[in-house]
Design an enzyme around this catalytic site. Sequence first.
Site: not given
Ligand code: EPZ
Length: 421
Positions: A22-23, A117, A122, A305, A397
């Site tokens: 998915k991702n 979610c 985020r 995840d 989803r």
């Molecule tokens: C991706 O989300 C995945 N979603 C998430 O999967 C997954 O949990 C996550 O990566 C971590 O592996 C998709 O790929 C669509 P991040 P993403 O940016 O990219 C902080 C699922 O269940 N952060 O890696 O949104 C953030 O708050 C979903 O399939 C900032 O501070 O996650 C978090 O604590 C849920 N500033 C950490 O980094 C930013 O600009 C990791 O977030 C971006 C992120």
Amino acid sequence: MEKLVINGGKELFGKIDVSGAKNAAVAIIPAAIMASQGVCVLDNIPDIEDVQCLERILESLNCKIIKGNNTVTIDSTKINSVHANTEDVRRMRASYYLNGALLGRFREAYVDLPGGCPIGVRPIDQHIKGFEALGATVTIEHGTVKIKADRLVGANIFFDVVSVGATINVMLAAALAEGTTVLENVAKEPHVVDVANFLNTMGANIKGAGTDVIRIVGVKELKGCSYSVIPDQIEAGTYMIAAAACGGEVVVNNIIPKHMESITAKLIEMGVEVIENEDSIVVRSNRSLKGVNVKTLPYPGFPTDVQQPMTTLLAVSRGRSIVNESIWESRFKFVDELKKMGANIKVEGRTAIIDGVDKLTGAMLKATDLRAGAAMVIAGLMAEGITEVTCIDHVDRGYPHIEEKFKMLGADIRRVRTEDC
Ligand code: EPZ
């Protein structure tokens, strides 16, 4: 609306095929709009609501989409808008990849802020920092991220946090920037590597994906190509945990065992028998498992995840387990649902303290987010009696045909219409 009705307590036996990731798919589909010539033929695309949502978004930009059996063909040569402002854009997380893709190809993007979610704050500050470093001006007005650049010029960017989304989004834009971009402190998830491989197949010049530093030499244009998405590490982990929880013997097919190492290691530590083959894993469990401690971390650490399914398994494992969620601040909301089934779990901030119980008992549950929904399905499958999981649109989803796959393993699970949720 629909719900899943599960008559639990049955061991699982048989084989299931894991779908495309998915991702990875939800990043590769937006990335496909960067092809200014030819079409992208994508294979191993999972049949999930997030993919359908993205296809509708691309159509709203005047892309032509042809769907096949696990394939999608995207013709983005006649895109006539850089404005993505539909309800679908606001519903899902991965719509934010349109920012990087449109910016790279057209030097401007007007994309509504994404949904996704409810698992904690985020922010997208790291995405914005990256786009600005490449020379773009970014403002957020009336819920829309407005990005514009006269020129996009390669830069050295050190991310403050390891972010999957920011790494991919900035990589998209940089693929079509002038000169060289170096991204440091990047995410190393398998889907980050898959997106880089896809872009390279389109003609990009990206090296280092899967390590801490990604080096991108910008090219003038990207072209359509054929590409097959990697198997879903998270879906595979969910079925491995379900097999461990219910007992029996399950072959999880069409996976890359290397991607599963952190999950495999934890299951073995708990007493599950896990045998790795070239592209499958066999999971054997007698349900007599011992509790362990888990901390979620960016890849190659234990994936956030899979935390909710794992916490559910630990709810019936011997002794005390501690789960620390280091990525998302509120990914334990589903614990209240598990408590209705008799689980003994105390949540303190980002930590869950789990005292294993002998069994869970069926209850009426509401899926609070995607992976929580999958965790509740696992809870229902191993519980005594009937469990109903409502709000399964969350599950749809990200998990293709979840009830069909579990049925193939002998589970008593069916999808029925409901007015709830
Ligand atoms: C991706 O989300 C995945 N979603 C998430 O999967 C997954 O949990 C996550 O990566 C971590 O592996 C998709 O790929 C669509 P991040 P993403 O940016 O990219 C902080 C699922 O269940 N952060 O890696 O949104 C953030 O708050 C979903 O399939 C900032 O501070 O996650 C978090 O604590 C849920 N500033 C950490 O980094 C930013 O600009 C990791 O977030 C971006 C992120």
